[in-house]
Design a protein around this motif. Structure first.
Motif, PDB file in Angstrom:
ATOM      1  N   ALA A 130       0.833  -1.207   0.000  1.00 29.49           N
ATOM      2  CA  ALA A 130       0.000   0.000   0.000  1.00 29.49           C
ATOM      3  C   ALA A 130       0.868   1.258   0.000  1.00 29.49           C
ATOM      4  CB  ALA A 130      -0.928  -0.001   1.216  1.00 29.49           C
ATOM      5  N   HIS A 131       1.943   1.227   0.763  1.00 29.45           N
ATOM      6  CA  HIS A 131       2.833   2.385   0.805  1.00 29.45           C
ATOM      7  C   HIS A 131       3.479   2.638  -0.556  1.00 29.45           C
ATOM      8  CE1 HIS A 131       3.259   1.690   5.408  1.00 29.45           C
ATOM      9  NE2 HIS A 131       2.253   2.500   5.138  1.00 29.45           N
ATOM     10  N   HIS A 132       3.862   1.571  -1.251  1.00 28.84           N
ATOM     11  CA  HIS A 132       4.476   1.757  -2.565  1.00 28.84           C
ATOM     12  C   HIS A 132       3.448   2.160  -3.620  1.00 28.84           C
ATOM     13  CE1 HIS A 132       8.682   0.711  -1.896  1.00 28.84           C
ATOM     14  NE2 HIS A 132       8.240  -0.105  -0.970  1.00 28.84           N
ATOM     15  N   LEU A 133       2.224   1.722  -3.460  1.00 28.60           N
ATOM     16  CA  LEU A 133       1.175   2.199  -4.362  1.00 28.60           C
ATOM     17  C   LEU A 133       0.922   3.685  -4.158  1.00 28.60           C
ATOM     18  CD1 LEU A 133      -1.354  -0.788  -4.263  1.00 28.60           C
ATOM     19  CD2 LEU A 133       0.239  -0.176  -6.098  1.00 28.60           C
ATOM     20  N   GLY A 134       1.189   4.170  -2.939  1.00 23.64           N
ATOM     21  CA  GLY A 134       1.126   5.608  -2.694  1.00 23.64           C
ATOM     22  C   GLY A 134       2.163   6.356  -3.517  1.00 23.64           C
ATOM     23  N   PHE A 135       3.303   5.713  -3.745  1.00 20.26           N
ATOM     24  CA  PHE A 135       4.330   6.313  -4.600  1.00 20.26           C
ATOM     25  C   PHE A 135       3.827   6.392  -6.044  1.00 20.26           C
ATOM     26  CE2 PHE A 135       8.232   6.565  -7.023  1.00 20.26           C
ATOM     27  CZ  PHE A 135       9.048   7.375  -6.243  1.00 20.26           C
ATOM     28  N   THR A 136       3.060   5.382  -6.450  1.00 17.02           N
ATOM     29  CA  THR A 136       2.486   5.400  -7.798  1.00 17.02           C
ATOM     30  C   THR A 136       1.578   6.611  -7.985  1.00 17.02           C
ATOM     31  OG1 THR A 136       2.566   2.981  -7.906  1.00 17.02           O
ATOM     32  CG2 THR A 136       1.091   4.097  -9.447  1.00 17.02           C
ATOM     33  N   GLN A 137       0.845   6.982  -6.956  1.00 14.46           N
ATOM     34  CA  GLN A 137      -0.016   8.166  -7.035  1.00 14.46           C
ATOM     35  C   GLN A 137       0.815   9.413  -7.333  1.00 14.46           C
ATOM     36  OE1 GLN A 137      -2.434   8.829  -3.570  1.00 14.46           O
ATOM     37  NE2 GLN A 137      -3.351  10.695  -4.384  1.00 14.46           N
ATOM     38  N   VAL A 138       1.978   9.513  -6.687  1.00 16.84           N
ATOM     39  CA  VAL A 138       2.879  10.636  -6.958  1.00 16.84           C
ATOM     40  C   VAL A 138       3.326  10.602  -8.416  1.00 16.84           C
ATOM     41  CG1 VAL A 138       5.097  11.685  -6.364  1.00 16.84           C
ATOM     42  CG2 VAL A 138       3.672  10.686  -4.560  1.00 16.84           C
ATOM     43  N   GLU A 139       3.646   9.398  -8.919  1.00 16.54           N
ATOM     44  CA  GLU A 139       4.132   9.265 -10.299  1.00 16.54           C
ATOM     45  C   GLU A 139       3.079   9.678 -11.318  1.00 16.54           C
ATOM     46  OE1 GLU A 139       7.344   5.644 -10.109  1.00 16.54           O
ATOM     47  OE2 GLU A 139       5.226   5.107  -9.923  1.00 16.54           O
ATOM     48  N   LEU A 140       1.823   9.506 -10.979  1.00 15.51           N
ATOM     49  CA  LEU A 140       0.753   9.864 -11.910  1.00 15.51           C
ATOM     50  C   LEU A 140       0.360  11.332 -11.824  1.00 15.51           C
ATOM     51  CD1 LEU A 140      -1.584   6.749 -11.488  1.00 15.51           C
ATOM     52  CD2 LEU A 140       0.118   7.182 -13.276  1.00 15.51           C
ATOM     53  N   ASP A 141       0.754  11.999 -10.742  1.00 17.69           N
ATOM     54  CA  ASP A 141       0.292  13.362 -10.479  1.00 17.69           C
ATOM     55  C   ASP A 141       1.331  14.425 -10.819  1.00 17.69           C
ATOM     56  OD1 ASP A 141      -1.808  15.076  -9.455  1.00 17.69           O
ATOM     57  OD2 ASP A 141      -0.507  15.446  -7.723  1.00 17.69           O
ATOM     58  N   ASP A 142       2.584  14.003 -11.054  1.00 20.62           N
ATOM     59  CA  ASP A 142       3.693  14.937 -11.251  1.00 20.62           C
ATOM     60  C   ASP A 142       4.381  14.594 -12.573  1.00 20.62           C
ATOM     61  OD1 ASP A 142       6.639  15.684 -11.104  1.00 20.62           O
ATOM     62  OD2 ASP A 142       5.957  16.628  -9.253  1.00 20.62           O
ATOM     63  N   ALA A 143       4.558  15.575 -13.430  1.00 23.53           N
ATOM     64  CA  ALA A 143       5.064  15.320 -14.784  1.00 23.53           C
ATOM     65  C   ALA A 143       6.450  14.679 -14.783  1.00 23.53           C
ATOM     66  CB  ALA A 143       5.089  16.621 -15.585  1.00 23.53           C
ATOM     67  N   GLU A 144       7.348  15.133 -13.919  1.00 20.22           N
ATOM     68  CA  GLU A 144       8.691  14.564 -13.909  1.00 20.22           C
ATOM     69  C   GLU A 144       8.675  13.126 -13.397  1.00 20.22           C
ATOM     70  OE1 GLU A 144      12.294  17.303 -13.255  1.00 20.22           O
ATOM     71  OE2 GLU A 144      10.760  18.117 -11.905  1.00 20.22           O
ATOM     72  N   PHE A 145       7.877  12.871 -12.383  1.00 20.27           N
ATOM     73  CA  PHE A 145       7.751  11.512 -11.885  1.00 20.27           C
ATOM     74  C   PHE A 145       7.095  10.619 -12.935  1.00 20.27           C
ATOM     75  CE2 PHE A 145       8.505  13.613  -7.881  1.00 20.27           C
ATOM     76  CZ  PHE A 145       9.118  12.649  -7.082  1.00 20.27           C
ATOM     77  N   HIS A 146       6.106  11.168 -13.635  1.00 19.12           N
ATOM     78  CA  HIS A 146       5.433  10.375 -14.658  1.00 19.12           C
ATOM     79  C   HIS A 146       6.390   9.989 -15.778  1.00 19.12           C
ATOM     80  CE1 HIS A 146       3.127   9.889 -18.452  1.00 19.12           C
ATOM     81  NE2 HIS A 146       2.490   9.030 -17.687  1.00 19.12           N
TER      82      HIS A 146
END
Length: 206
Positions: A103-119
């Motif tokens: 669940a904690h790592h899926l929280g990181f996925t949320q960041v990756e989808l919300d921020d252009a550089e992370f995406h």
């Protein structure tokens, strides 16, 4: 005067970040948490990565290289292309072996989808994974482990199944995540798997 040598490598620090994310998630993670895990100072982390965001972005970018390296090494230690694929995919989530950590790592996925550089980093990781799966499926066909198939299409199905299986395992919580992933991926590959003989082993081609 020459700069002081770095006593802790970037790789060591980023591995520490991954462990901290497993415990508390990206939102609750602090530089102090990472410093304690890596045996480094918070000030040193700021000097090297600039901020917590910079540290997390470095982790995201490192993942693409790790995906590429994992597939490149897969066949060196596993002669079966299908087994290599199962082991590589399970290895990607070895740090998320509990529902809470996942669940904690899926929280990181949320960041990756919300921020252009992370995406951008996430996109590169996903594209590299897809390519690695496709190559191993092609090799599995050549080795007689799979019937002839559209490896590009099947690879996308495997990748989609892999990502969906992470969530379903966290809900059902049956067995290990690695075993769950294998079962789900084997299910989608079943139409191309050779039939089993009476001994439970694949029938030899006539």
């Amino acid at each position: 005067m020459s700069p002081r040598p770095r006593t802790t490598s970037d790789s060591t620090i980023l591995d520490a970040v991954t462990r901290v994310i497993s415990r508390v998630g990206p939102a609750r993670m602090t530089l102090a948490d990472v410093a304690g895990e890596a045996g480094h100072s918070p000030a040193g982390l700021v000097q090297r990565f600039g901020s917590k965001r910079g540290l997390l972005l470095a982790v995201a970018r490192q993942r693409a290289g790790e995906v590429r390296g994992a597939f490149a090494m897969a066949r060196a230690w596993q002669p079966s292309p299908l087994e290599a694929m199962f082991e590589v995919l399970a290895g990607f989530v070895a740090h998320a072996d509990t529902p809470e950590a996942l669940a904690h790592h899926l929280g990181f996925t949320q960041v990756e989808l919300d921020d252009a550089e992370f995406h951008a980093a996430a996109f590169e990781s996903a594209r590299t994974m897809l390519g690695g799966i496709r190559v191993l499926l092609d090799q599995a066909v050549e080795a007689g482990e799979l019937a002839a198939c559209d490896a590009e299409s099947v690879a996308r199905t495997v990748q989609t199944t892999y990502n969906g299986a992470l969530v379903t395992w966290a809900v059902y919580r049956q067995g290990t995540l690695g075993d769950w992933l294998r079962g789900e991926i084997e299910a989608v590959l079943e139409p191309w798997l050779p039939p089993l003989g009476t001994d439970g082993e694949p029938d030899e081609a006539e």
